[in-house]
Design a protein around this motif. Sequence first.
Motif, mmCIF file in Angstrom:
data_model
loop_
_atom_site.group_PDB
_atom_site.id
_atom_site.type_symbol
_atom_site.label_atom_id
_atom_site.label_comp_id
_atom_site.label_asym_id
_atom_site.label_seq_id
_atom_site.Cartn_x
_atom_site.Cartn_y
_atom_site.Cartn_z
ATOM 1 N N ASP A 87 4.645 7.276 2.349
ATOM 2 C CA ASP A 87 5.275 6.010 2.760
ATOM 3 C C ASP A 87 4.623 4.812 2.084
ATOM 4 O O ASP A 87 3.601 4.937 1.416
ATOM 5 C CB ASP A 87 5.324 5.840 4.289
ATOM 6 C CG ASP A 87 3.951 5.638 4.906
ATOM 7 O OD1 ASP A 87 2.961 5.961 4.251
ATOM 8 O OD2 ASP A 87 3.868 5.151 6.057
ATOM 9 N N THR A 88 5.250 3.665 2.276
ATOM 10 C CA THR A 88 4.808 2.407 1.662
ATOM 11 C C THR A 88 4.780 1.343 2.747
ATOM 12 O O THR A 88 5.722 1.249 3.533
ATOM 13 C CB THR A 88 5.824 1.987 0.578
ATOM 14 O OG1 THR A 88 5.896 3.014 -0.399
ATOM 15 C CG2 THR A 88 5.424 0.704 -0.108
ATOM 16 N N ALA A 110 -4.309 10.371 -0.180
ATOM 17 C CA ALA A 110 -4.584 9.285 -1.116
ATOM 18 C C ALA A 110 -3.861 8.009 -0.711
ATOM 19 O O ALA A 110 -2.792 8.041 -0.097
ATOM 20 C CB ALA A 110 -4.153 9.705 -2.517
ATOM 21 N N PHE A 111 -4.476 6.895 -1.081
ATOM 22 C CA PHE A 111 -3.939 5.564 -0.780
ATOM 23 C C PHE A 111 -4.158 4.697 -2.015
ATOM 24 O O PHE A 111 -5.196 4.802 -2.668
ATOM 25 C CB PHE A 111 -4.685 4.919 0.393
ATOM 26 C CG PHE A 111 -4.749 5.773 1.629
ATOM 27 C CD1 PHE A 111 -3.875 5.548 2.684
ATOM 28 C CD2 PHE A 111 -5.677 6.810 1.733
ATOM 29 C CE1 PHE A 111 -3.928 6.343 3.823
ATOM 30 C CE2 PHE A 111 -5.733 7.605 2.867
ATOM 31 C CZ PHE A 111 -4.857 7.367 3.915
ATOM 32 N N ALA A 112 -3.193 3.862 -2.328
ATOM 33 C CA ALA A 112 -3.391 2.898 -3.418
ATOM 34 C C ALA A 112 -2.672 1.601 -3.050
ATOM 35 O O ALA A 112 -1.701 1.611 -2.292
ATOM 36 C CB ALA A 112 -2.848 3.447 -4.733
ATOM 37 N N SER A 114 -4.902 0.576 7.038
ATOM 38 C CA SER A 114 -3.659 1.371 7.065
ATOM 39 C C SER A 114 -3.913 2.839 7.376
ATOM 40 O O SER A 114 -2.993 3.587 7.662
ATOM 41 C CB SER A 114 -2.914 1.253 5.723
ATOM 42 O OG SER A 114 -3.517 2.077 4.738
ATOM 43 N N MET A 115 -5.177 3.266 7.333
ATOM 44 C CA MET A 115 -5.531 4.655 7.689
ATOM 45 C C MET A 115 -5.583 4.839 9.214
ATOM 46 O O MET A 115 -5.570 5.954 9.699
ATOM 47 C CB MET A 115 -6.915 5.024 7.130
ATOM 48 C CG MET A 115 -7.013 5.092 5.638
ATOM 49 S SD MET A 115 -8.752 5.453 5.215
ATOM 50 C CE MET A 115 -8.646 5.606 3.446
ATOM 51 N N ILE A 125 0.865 -1.189 0.000
ATOM 52 C CA ILE A 125 0.000 0.000 0.000
ATOM 53 C C ILE A 125 0.895 1.231 0.000
ATOM 54 O O ILE A 125 1.889 1.267 0.736
ATOM 55 C CB ILE A 125 -0.881 0.032 1.274
ATOM 56 C CG1 ILE A 125 -1.763 -1.223 1.366
ATOM 57 C CG2 ILE A 125 -1.739 1.303 1.326
ATOM 58 C CD1 ILE A 125 -2.349 -1.474 2.751
ATOM 59 N N VAL A 126 0.561 2.236 -0.814
ATOM 60 C CA VAL A 126 1.274 3.517 -0.727
ATOM 61 C C VAL A 126 0.326 4.560 -0.148
ATOM 62 O O VAL A 126 -0.870 4.545 -0.429
ATOM 63 C CB VAL A 126 1.849 4.012 -2.083
ATOM 64 C CG1 VAL A 126 2.907 3.076 -2.601
ATOM 65 C CG2 VAL A 126 0.768 4.212 -3.123
ATOM 66 N N ARG A 127 0.888 5.417 0.688
ATOM 67 C CA ARG A 127 0.130 6.538 1.246
ATOM 68 C C ARG A 127 0.721 7.816 0.672
ATOM 69 O O ARG A 127 1.947 7.932 0.526
ATOM 70 C CB ARG A 127 0.217 6.529 2.769
ATOM 71 C CG ARG A 127 -0.433 5.285 3.361
ATOM 72 C CD ARG A 127 -0.548 5.352 4.865
ATOM 73 N NE ARG A 127 0.646 4.886 5.542
ATOM 74 C CZ ARG A 127 0.649 4.236 6.702
ATOM 75 N NH1 ARG A 127 -0.486 3.969 7.297
ATOM 76 N NH2 ARG A 127 1.767 3.864 7.275
ATOM 77 N N ALA A 128 -0.128 8.769 0.355
ATOM 78 C CA ALA A 128 0.352 9.979 -0.312
ATOM 79 C C ALA A 128 -0.536 11.180 0.014
ATOM 80 O O ALA A 128 -1.650 11.022 0.530
ATOM 81 C CB ALA A 128 0.357 9.750 -1.825
ATOM 82 N N THR A 129 -0.013 12.352 -0.305
ATOM 83 C CA THR A 129 -0.810 13.581 -0.245
ATOM 84 C C THR A 129 -0.664 14.293 -1.588
ATOM 85 O O THR A 129 0.234 13.979 -2.374
ATOM 86 C CB THR A 129 -0.351 14.530 0.885
ATOM 87 O OG1 THR A 129 1.010 14.916 0.619
ATOM 88 C CG2 THR A 129 -0.433 13.864 2.249
ATOM 89 N N ALA A 130 -1.560 15.258 -1.831
ATOM 90 C CA ALA A 130 -1.469 16.064 -3.055
ATOM 91 C C ALA A 130 -2.090 17.425 -2.772
ATOM 92 O O ALA A 130 -2.774 17.598 -1.752
ATOM 93 C CB ALA A 130 -2.187 15.365 -4.204
ATOM 94 N N ALA A 131 -1.841 18.351 -3.694
ATOM 95 C CA ALA A 131 -2.387 19.711 -3.592
ATOM 96 C C ALA A 131 -2.082 20.337 -2.226
ATOM 97 O O ALA A 131 -2.976 20.844 -1.552
ATOM 98 C CB ALA A 131 -3.893 19.705 -3.864
#
Length: 291
Positions: free
Chosen positions: A228-229, A17-19, A55-56, A5-11
């Motif tokens: 992070d991953t 975001a998570f994928a 994971s959240m 799982i990858v965790r990310a932010t944007a803007a």
Amino acid sequence: MKDYIVRATAADGQIRAFAATTRECVETARVHHGTSPVATAALGRLLTAGAIMGSMMKNEGDMLTLQVRGDGPIEGLTVTADSKGNVKGYAGNPDVMLPPKNGKLDVGGAVGIGLLQVIKDMGLKEPYSGQTILVTSEIAEDLTYYFANSEQVPSSVGLGVLMEKDNTVRCAGGFIIQLMPFATEEVICKLEENLKDVTSVTALLDQGYTPEQLLEALLGDLGLEITDTIPTQFYCNCSKERVERAVASVGKKEIQEMIQEGKDIEVKCHFCNTAYQYTVEDLNRIIKNSR
């Protein structure tokens, strides 16, 4: 490729975001439960969502349970996950078979009309529990609706499981993208535009997209930052001792009847289908210990 799982932010933090890629996890569940293709797809989508939502959660001991209860022939789905990427689950009727709908596995038909329940046990006196109706019974849209209605978090959920001709899992994965309360109208509009371009998670996974590339496709022009991953896996913590506690809970009278029949019994774990054998001697010991 191992599941993760990858965790990310944007803007600038206006989006989180998570994928995930979960092929091995879903294939492990399929092997354990002997699920039919449509049951694999339904359970696989919920396992992927469970892994991401787990994971959240913040704390080590936090546990998440997702329950889908519909009137369809799959007879419900249950998934539990922790905050470390471990997830497990089962379908009420793993053998369900349905004809395809519009060329795809009919997950909505298998699940039927009903409810989605999300339970978060965060070590407080009472676990948090939220419940919404199933809007499409396809899992992803139902979770999108749940986030908006129960948690008041505008979200987009995409989940996919693609099967091989021999009914093994070809690819599986998905994403959850959420808007923070302070997201600007401009960011919201841009995200909505980007989401319109991604019509099928399964198609992207089949092209070999990694979780990072999934998020890049959706958020690349919004300043995506991977934070992070974490690895994710199908993992069940059952054991003969744990299942023994469940045997003990059926009551002394029932256990005594089993002993009188003089036969060994077999008890299976719901989550991973592992069978545990208990001899008459074991049953006598269970009765003795429960006094």
